[in-house]
Design an enzyme around this catalytic site. Structure first.
Site, short mmCIF file in Angstrom:
data_model
loop_
_atom_site.label_atom_id
_atom_site.label_comp_id
_atom_site.label_asym_id
_atom_site.label_seq_id
_atom_site.Cartn_x
_atom_site.Cartn_y
_atom_site.Cartn_z
N THR A 106 -4.79 15.76 20.85
CA THR A 106 -5.61 14.83 20.07
C THR A 106 -6.10 15.49 18.77
O THR A 106 -6.07 16.71 18.61
CB THR A 106 -6.85 14.37 20.86
OG1 THR A 106 -7.67 15.50 21.11
CG2 THR A 106 -6.48 13.71 22.17
N TYR B 202 -5.63 1.27 7.87
CA TYR B 202 -5.12 0.92 9.19
C TYR B 202 -3.96 1.83 9.58
O TYR B 202 -3.26 2.36 8.70
CB TYR B 202 -4.63 -0.54 9.21
CG TYR B 202 -5.71 -1.54 8.95
CD1 TYR B 202 -6.74 -1.74 9.87
CD2 TYR B 202 -5.73 -2.27 7.76
CE1 TYR B 202 -7.75 -2.65 9.62
CE2 TYR B 202 -6.75 -3.19 7.51
CZ TYR B 202 -7.76 -3.37 8.44
OH TYR B 202 -8.76 -4.27 8.20
N GLN C 60 -4.26 2.21 25.57
CA GLN C 60 -5.62 2.64 25.90
C GLN C 60 -5.74 2.62 27.43
O GLN C 60 -4.99 1.90 28.11
CB GLN C 60 -6.61 1.66 25.26
CG GLN C 60 -8.06 2.00 25.43
CD GLN C 60 -8.37 3.40 24.91
OE1 GLN C 60 -8.16 4.38 25.64
NE2 GLN C 60 -8.86 3.49 23.69
N GLU D 54 -2.43 14.25 27.97
CA GLU D 54 -3.02 14.51 26.66
C GLU D 54 -4.06 15.61 26.79
O GLU D 54 -4.78 15.63 27.78
CB GLU D 54 -3.67 13.19 26.21
CG GLU D 54 -4.53 13.27 24.99
CD GLU D 54 -5.23 11.93 24.71
OE1 GLU D 54 -4.57 10.95 24.38
OE2 GLU D 54 -6.47 11.90 24.84
N ASP E 228 -4.76 -8.98 17.92
CA ASP E 228 -4.51 -7.54 18.07
C ASP E 228 -3.02 -7.27 18.30
O ASP E 228 -2.46 -6.30 17.78
CB ASP E 228 -5.36 -7.02 19.25
CG ASP E 228 -5.67 -5.54 19.10
OD1 ASP E 228 -5.67 -5.02 17.97
OD2 ASP E 228 -5.90 -4.90 20.14
N LYS F 294 2.74 -2.76 13.29
CA LYS F 294 2.98 -1.31 13.38
C LYS F 294 4.42 -1.05 13.81
O LYS F 294 5.07 -0.13 13.33
CB LYS F 294 2.00 -0.65 14.37
CG LYS F 294 0.55 -0.68 13.89
CD LYS F 294 -0.36 0.23 14.70
CE LYS F 294 -0.91 -0.39 15.95
NZ LYS F 294 -2.00 0.38 16.57
N HIS G 34 -1.60 14.10 17.34
CA HIS G 34 -2.16 12.82 16.93
C HIS G 34 -2.57 12.93 15.46
O HIS G 34 -3.31 13.85 15.10
CB HIS G 34 -3.37 12.47 17.80
CG HIS G 34 -2.99 12.11 19.20
ND1 HIS G 34 -3.85 11.55 20.10
CD2 HIS G 34 -1.80 12.21 19.85
CE1 HIS G 34 -3.22 11.32 21.25
NE2 HIS G 34 -1.96 11.74 21.12
N GLY H 179 -8.05 6.21 14.09
CA GLY H 179 -9.27 6.99 14.35
C GLY H 179 -10.45 6.05 14.46
O GLY H 179 -10.40 4.90 13.99
#
Ligand code: FAD
Length: 317
Positions: free
Chosen positions: A50, A143, A210, A19, A192, A199, A94, A125
Site C-alpha cells: 500500500t 480521479y 473493497q 496486501e 459507481d 477505469k 499502490h 486515495g
C-alpha cells in the site's frame, strides 16, 4: 509476470495473495519480513504494497506550531523491489492520485519499470486525515481514471511532455478498485459501476474489491459489472475482522454492512482474542464459498500482523 498472466496460468485454480503496509518510517523492514515469511508456504504469486496518504504534523518552532505534511509510511516502491528480490515473486505497488503530481507519478512509473515491477494498482486515495473531502493535489489527478489513463499512455510511449518511440516501453498490468457495496461518495451503486467501467475503458486490466463480509454482495456486484460489459477479472478482497472496535469502525470508514450473524458472534466474545478467532472462521467460510464459485484469486488485507491470514491460508490452501 503480470497478474493477468498468473491468473491465466492457474487455469481456473484459485490463487492466494495478500496486501502489506510499509513500516512507519524509522522502523525496520525486518518486522515486515517476519510477517510475510510464514505466508510464503502458501505460494502467493504476488504481494500488494500500500501507499499511505500524507498526514499533517505540527512542529514546534519559536513557541508556535508549524503545520506540515508528511508521509508516515513511505517506501512503497523500495519495499516492492526488496520483496521481489528476497522472495522472487511479483509485487504490486499502490499508486495514488492524492499527494502526487502527474510528473512525480511519471518518475515512480519509470522507477517501477527499471526495477522490473510489471504490475501497479491505480487508486485515487482517501481524503487526508482530518479533511472532510478528497482534495486533488495541484498538478495531480482528481480521479483514478486519469491515473489509469496516464499509465496506459506511458505504456504506449506517451510521456507527459513527449512521445518516445523505443523498443523498451513499460507494459504495466493495471489494477483498480471496485466496491461491491459502492464507494462511500458515490450516489448509487449503478453510478459507481459506470465509473468503474470508465477505469476499465481507460486501460485497467483487473479489479480488486473493497472488503465485504457478505458474499451475496460480491456476487451481485460481479453480475452487474458483467452486464455492463466489464469483462476483466474481479478479485475479491477479504479482511478478517480482528477487534471488537471493527463493528463500528468498518461500516463507518468503508460504508459497508456487517451481517447480523457476524455482529452477534463478535458481540458475544469476551475479549479481542476471541474476536480474532471469529474473524478467522468467518473469513474461511467466505473464502470457501468464493473459491467454489471460481474466483481467480483470494486477496487478503493483512493490516500489519499476519497470524490470522496464516490461519486462514492453512485452512484453505
Ligand atoms: P475513484 O475510482 O477515482 O473513485 C472515487 C469516487 O469518485 C467514487 O465515488 C467514484 O464513483 C467517483 N468518481 C470516479 N470518477 C468520477 C468522475 N469522472 N466524476 C465524478 N465522480 C467520479 N487508499 C490508500 O490511500 N492507499 C492504498 O494503498 C489503498 N489501497 C486500496 C486497495 C484496494 C483494493 C481498495 C479497494 C482501496 C484502496 N485504497 C487505498 C482506498 C482508496 O484510495 C479509496 O477507496 C478512495 O476513496 C477511492 O479510490 P478509487 O481508486 O476507487 O477512486
Amino acid at each position: 509476470m503480470k497478474i493477468t498472466e498468473h491468473i491465466a496460468k492457474a487455469k481456473g485454480e484459485t490463487l492466494f495473495s495478500f496486501e502489506v503496509i510499509p513500516p512507519v518510517k524509522g522502523k525496520s523492514i525486518q518486522e515486515l519480513y517476519d510477517n510475510i515469511d510464514p505466508l510464503m508456504e502458501f505460494k502467493p504469486p504476488f504481494i500488494d504494497v500500500t501507499t499511505s496518504r500524507e498526514e499533517y504534523v505540527y512542529i514546534e518552532k519559536d513557541g508556535l506550531l508549524d503545520k506540515r505534511k508528511t508521509r508516515m509510511r513511505p517506501g512503497t516502491v523500495g519495499i516492492c523491489a526488496s520483496l521481489q528480490h528476497k522472495y522472487k515473486i511479483d509485487t504490486v505497488p499502490h499508486l495514488l492520485c492524492g499527494g502526487f503530481t502527474k510528473e512525480e507519478t511519471e518518475y515512480v512509473l519509470v522507477d517501477c519499470h527499471y526495477l522490473g515491477i510489471e504490475n501497479v494498482m491505480a487508486l485515487r486515495g482517501d481524503a487526508m486525515k482530518g479533511e472532510p473531502y478528497f482534495e486533488p493535489t495541484e498538478g495531480g489527478h482528481r480521479y483514478a481514471q486519469g491515473l489509469v489513463q496516464q499509465i496506459a499512455d506511458l505504456c504506449g510511449g506517451h510521456y507527459l511532455h513527449e512521445t518516445v518511440v523505443s523498443g523498451d516501453c513499460a507494459d504495466f498490468c493495471i489494477g483498480v478498485a471496485g466496491y461491491p457495496e459502492k464507494h462511500l461518495e458515490a450516489p448509487s451503486l449503478s453510478t459507481d459501476l459506470k465509473r468503474l467501467k470508465e477505469k476499465v475503458d481507460a486501460g485497467a486490466h483487473y479489479v480488486v474489491t473493497q472488503m465485504f463480509f457478505d458474499n451475496a454482495k460480491y456476487f451481485a456486484f460481479v453480475d452487474a459489472a458483467r452486464a455492463m460489459g466489464i469483462d476483466i477479472p474481479i478479485i475479491p478482497g477479504i479482511k478478517p475482522l480482528a477487534v471488537k472496535r471493527h463493528l463500528n469502525l468498518l461500516p463507518q470508514v468503508f460504508s459497508l454492512d456487517l451481517p447480523q450473524d457476524l455482529v452477534d458472534a463478535v458481540e458475544a466474545c469476551k475479549d479481542n482474542r476471541a474476536v480474532r478467532q471469529v474473524g478467522v472462521e468467518w473469513a474461511v467460510e467466505q473464502s470457501r464459498e468464493l473459491r467454489e464459485a471460481g474466483v481467480p484469486v483470494l486477496h487478503y488485507y493483512s493490516m500489519g500482523k499476519s497470524d490470522n491470514i496464516e490461519q486462514i491460508a492453512r485452512a484453505l490452501f
